[in-house]
Scaffold this active site. Structure first.
Site, short mmCIF file in Angstrom:
data_model
loop_
_atom_site.label_atom_id
_atom_site.label_comp_id
_atom_site.label_asym_id
_atom_site.label_seq_id
_atom_site.Cartn_x
_atom_site.Cartn_y
_atom_site.Cartn_z
N GLY A 390 0.55 -1.21 -0.04
CA GLY A 390 0.00 -0.18 0.19
C GLY A 390 0.79 1.34 -0.15
N PRO A 392 2.58 4.95 1.04
CA PRO A 392 3.32 5.46 2.63
C PRO A 392 2.15 6.08 3.43
CG PRO A 392 4.52 6.03 0.64
CD PRO A 392 3.21 5.56 -0.06
N VAL A 394 -0.05 4.28 5.56
CA VAL A 394 -1.34 3.74 6.02
C VAL A 394 -1.20 2.78 7.04
CG1 VAL A 394 -2.01 4.02 3.55
CG2 VAL A 394 -0.94 2.12 4.16
N LYS A 396 1.21 0.26 7.51
CA LYS A 396 1.90 -1.20 7.47
C LYS A 396 2.95 -1.61 8.29
CE LYS A 396 3.31 0.01 3.08
NZ LYS A 396 2.99 1.27 3.27
N SER A 714 -4.56 3.36 -18.44
CA SER A 714 -6.02 3.86 -17.99
C SER A 714 -6.53 5.02 -18.26
CB SER A 714 -5.71 3.76 -16.51
OG SER A 714 -4.78 4.67 -15.94
N LYS A 757 -8.14 5.00 -6.62
CA LYS A 757 -8.72 6.19 -7.85
C LYS A 757 -10.18 6.74 -7.24
CE LYS A 757 -6.77 4.03 -11.90
NZ LYS A 757 -6.81 3.54 -12.98
#
Length: 820
Positions: A390, A392, A394, A396, A714, A757
């Site tokens: 994930g 930076p 969050v 972990k 995308s 997103k």
């Protein structure tokens, strides 16, 4: 023929001094005059010499071995006692011919013959004057030849330079005698008593430590000053070699003296220690045995320990290997072999601890509780190997510490960022100087447990295959549940069981992790936080933590919810909460200053306080670009630090149909733009665009923030929508964003990073999102809170995107009038 004496070398000054007293190797001035006045015999018996050159005035002992030479010496000693001595060109020739002799030799007088006990004859001769061999007149029973004058006696130079040259030769010769232990000190007396410069040069030349060829060259030099210069040069070289030799011998002697001194001191120390009750080495070995008796290791490890301990006891404590062996055994007894902490199987307590430390992250918490539940039922279950991926900030890394606290295990964190040496993980072989186990074994030694929670931080930043090995390949064994029960460390050389360790790897991106390594881990993706989640994290964790770290009390400061929300929206732009925590810390420091200075302040922070401390907020960058003009569209992008809004701008101008792309775009994104442009040209009629407009219109596509590299497929429908908007003059609807890959057939394909997103869209006040229909499956893992307040439109082809994203046509489309 002439053999050398036993040293097989040219005699030095000591040989001359050791001669019998009646043959003093010095010439007086009268002797030199008489010798120079003597007539040179026309016919001489010629005696070849090997490895030796006779100089005028010098007394020289030689050993005669060949029949020819013995016969020559005996006959000459009975008769005239004068012979000619010439050096051989090649000393290895046993029976030389006339061609094997040099042309210049020395007339010699036989002073004495001695019969040796071994049957050989030693002859003492003295050089008289040099001669030139004109021809050999007879070869049997020995050589006889016709002698010619080599040089005539000239007056010696009387200038100061020559005198200084002679004095230098004498001084250096004396220094060599004094520094050479094998030359008697009486030789100094002999040198000082030589009055004749010519004889001094000859005497020193005869005793130089040089080859016979170099001595022959000195003999053939006619000018005495030139010969003296050459002799001085050879003496200087010999002096330098002697100084170097003495330095080496002195250093070796000093080292030996130190070793002997250390040995005697150690022996005395050992005796004193024995009197006091044992030596430290014995005490250390005793401690090792005591620790080993308490170990729960396997029979194999015990056998290795006992074998290595016997080796240690046989070694001398001062030996270099002793320290290496002791270090190895010390590591063996300090490792936690089969030592495990007891897991806490209270699942309610574990859930409570995880919830206390981290807000959200239900997926990870659920996986940990599941593992504990299964482990409670089956005790020998292998520990899971999780990989938390994930952006930076969050949580972990800190999650690993919470897991350790929840299950009651020891906690280890090992940073792998920038690791490039395989030996960092596997260790070095113990024979190397300074060898140590790898960092895995070292951390287990510190933790004193074989089943800790082991966090491998930043596993995606390990350097791959390089000159120092491949650390990622070493991690394959560590993180494979089928192999890590027998992990091999190069230092231990014994297998160690890592299967009970709960490994938790953290990474920001999976793209840089080796596929084989990725396959061994259970991937759990962590997304960024919603604004609501950040508010809760700040209230429950960040604010109390910062107040405590700054030495303040909760009553000293109040941060209202609207202030924290303002910080999140206007002062941070991140998926995690690190910037939020830093800004909260700045506000608390501001209030701490007032408390420390005993000044009055308002405990409750306001918007004005926020701007005074943090400055004016940047606001959300998503509202800086609007859809007020055609050709401007908002897209959604994924980055390693979370989701981002991506803005596409299209400008049209009169030209020749050129397509220009700017904004630091990658190859894949450029291909998407070309593909979208080609599709519009092919379906211009369906889109309401005149076909001929493309040939007279230049298209410029720009993506803002040009310093940031951008790539990926995308943005396909975003580029397509922007181009259609520009060509048709239809503006894009407000607060709408999109993401999806396109094809030449007009299909919209699914993309990744949907959760990140969506979070980026919510931060940017987006209320509508267009996605591929196949991305519906990603919503099964997304919480309801994440999609609350956003309408989602799922499409399968590009024409649906045009209908959903663009407003009805009001402006005049390109091709029906003036190009705007």
């Amino acid at each position: 023929m002439i053999n050398q004496n036993k040293r097989a070398d040219i005699l030095d000054l000591s040989d001359m001094i050791d001669s019998e007293a009646e043959y003093i190797p010095l010439l007086s001035a009268e002797d030199e005059q008489m010798m120079n006045a003597e007539e040179l015999p026309e016919d001489l018996a010629i005696l070849p010499l090997r490895n030796a050159v006779l100089f005028p005035g010098v007394v020289f002992p030689i050993t005669v071995g060949r029949d020819k030479s013995i016969k020559l010496v005996k006959e000459a000693y009975r008769k005239e006692k004068v012979i000619g001595v010439i050096a051989q060109r090649d000393p290895n020739i046993e029976d030389p011919t006339a061609a094997d002799l040099h042309e210049v030799g020395t007339v010699a007088q036989i002073l004495k013959t001695l019969q040796m006990p071994d049957g050989n004859t030693t002859v003492i001769i003295q050089g008289k004057k040099r001669f030139r061999l004109l021809e050999i007149t007879r070869e049997e029973p020995y050589f006889r030849g016709k002698a010619g004058v080599f040089d005539k006696t000239d007056a010696l130079p009387n200038d100061p330079g020559f005198q200084a040259l002679i004095q230098s030769i004498k001084d250096i010769a004396i220094q060599i005698i004094e520094k050479s232990p094998h030359i008697p000190s009486e030789a100094t007396f002999a040198i000082n008593n030589i009055e004749s410069p010519v004889f001094l040069v000859n005497f020193v030349s005869s005793n130089l430590n040089i080859t016979a060829t170099e001595k022959q060259q000195l003999l053939e030099i006619t000018d005495v000053q030139e010969r003296a210069g050459k002799v001085l040069s050879h003496l200087s070289k010999e002096m330098q070699m002697l100084d170097l030799k003495n330095q080496i011998q002195s250093k070796v002697k000093t080292d030996l003296d130190k070793q002997q001194r250390d040995y005697f001191l150690n022996q005395q120390l050992k005796t004193i220690q024995e009197e006091l009750g044992g030596s430290p080495n014995e005490t250390e070995i005793k401690v090792l045995k005591e620790k080993a008796s308490l170990k729960k290791w396997d029979k194999e490890v015990q056998a290795v320990f006992e074998k290595e301990l016997v080796k240690l006891q046989r070694m001398h404590p001062q030996a270099a290997e002793y320290g290496v062996q002791f270090n190895y055994l010390e590591h063996l007894v300090e490792l936690p072999w089969n030592e495990f902490t007891r897991d806490n199987f209270d699942l309610q307590n574990a859930q409570k601890v995880l919830d206390q430390d981290h807000y959200g992250l239900e997926k990870v918490k659920e996986r940990i509780i599941e593992h504990l539940a299964v482990y409670k039922l089956k005790q020998d279950l292998k520990a899971p190997i999780l990989c938390l991926v994930g952006p930076p900030g969050v949580g972990k890394t800190s999650l690993g510490k919470s897991i350790a606290r929840a299950v009651g295990r020891k906690y280890i964190r090992m940073s792998l960022g920038g690791l490039r040496d395989e030996a960092e993980l596997r260790g070095h072989r113990k024979t190397y100087i300074g060898a140590m186990p790898g960092r895995v074994i070292q951390n287990l030694k510190k933790a004193k447990s074989s089943n800790p929670v082991f966090v491998l931080d930043e596993i995606d930043k390990v350097i791959g295959n390089n000159i120092n090995g491949d650390p990622q390949a070493a991690l394959l064994e560590i993180l494979d549940p089928e192999q890590n029960n027998k992990f091999h460390d190069n230092f231990l050389e014994i297998d160690y069981d890592l299967s009970r360790i709960m490994f938790i790897a953290t990474a920001n991106s999976l793209s840089t992790i080796h596929p084989a390594l990725r396959d061994r881990m259970e991937i759990i993706e962590l997304s960024g936080y919603l604004i609501e989640e950040k508010l809760e994290i700040a209230r429950k964790h960040l604010i109390p933590k910062q107040i405590a770290e700054h030495g303040m009390k909760p009553a000293d400061i109040t941060l209202p919810k609207k202030i924290v929300e303002k910080i999140i929206e206007d002062y941070t732009r991140e998926a995690g909460v690190r910037s939020l925590e830093r800004n909260i810390a700045r506000l608390i420091r501001n209030r701490a200053r007032f408390i420390a200075m005993d000044q009055q302040y308002d405990k409750k922070l306001s918007i004005n306080d926020l701007e005074a401390v943090l400055g004016v907020g940047s606001g959300n960058q998503g509202i800086e670009i609007t859809h007020e003009v055609p050709g401007v569209v908002t897209g959604l992008a994924w980055t390693p630090v979370g989701g981002e809004l991506l803005f596409i701008e299209v400008s049209l101008s009169q030209g020749k149909g050129e397509l220009k792309l700017t904004g630091n775009l990658g190859d894949v994104m450029k291909e998407s733009a070309s593909l979208a442009y080609a599709y519009i040209r092919a379906h211009a009629g369906e889109l309401g665009i005149q076909p001929d407009v493309f040939d007279k219109t230049n298209v410029h596509i720009h993506v803002p923030e040009g310093a940031t590299p951008k790539d990926g497929p995308s943005a396909g429908i975003t580029l397509f929508t922007a181009l259609v908007s520009a060509f048709t003059g239809r503006k894009v609807k407000p607060a709408i964003a999109m993401t999806g890959e396109i094809t030449l057939r007009g299909k919209v394909l699914p993309v990744g990073g949907i959760k990140e997103k969506i979070l980026a869209a919510k931060r940017g006040k987006i209320t509508q999102i267009i996605l591929s229909k196949e991305n519906k499956r990603d919503f099964h893992d997304i919480k309801e809170d994440y999609i609350k307040g956003v309408d989602f439109h799922f499409v399968s082809n590009m024409m649906e995107v045009v209908q959903l994203a663009l407003e009805p046509a009001k402006a005049r489309p390109v091709g029906e009038g003036k190009i705007s």
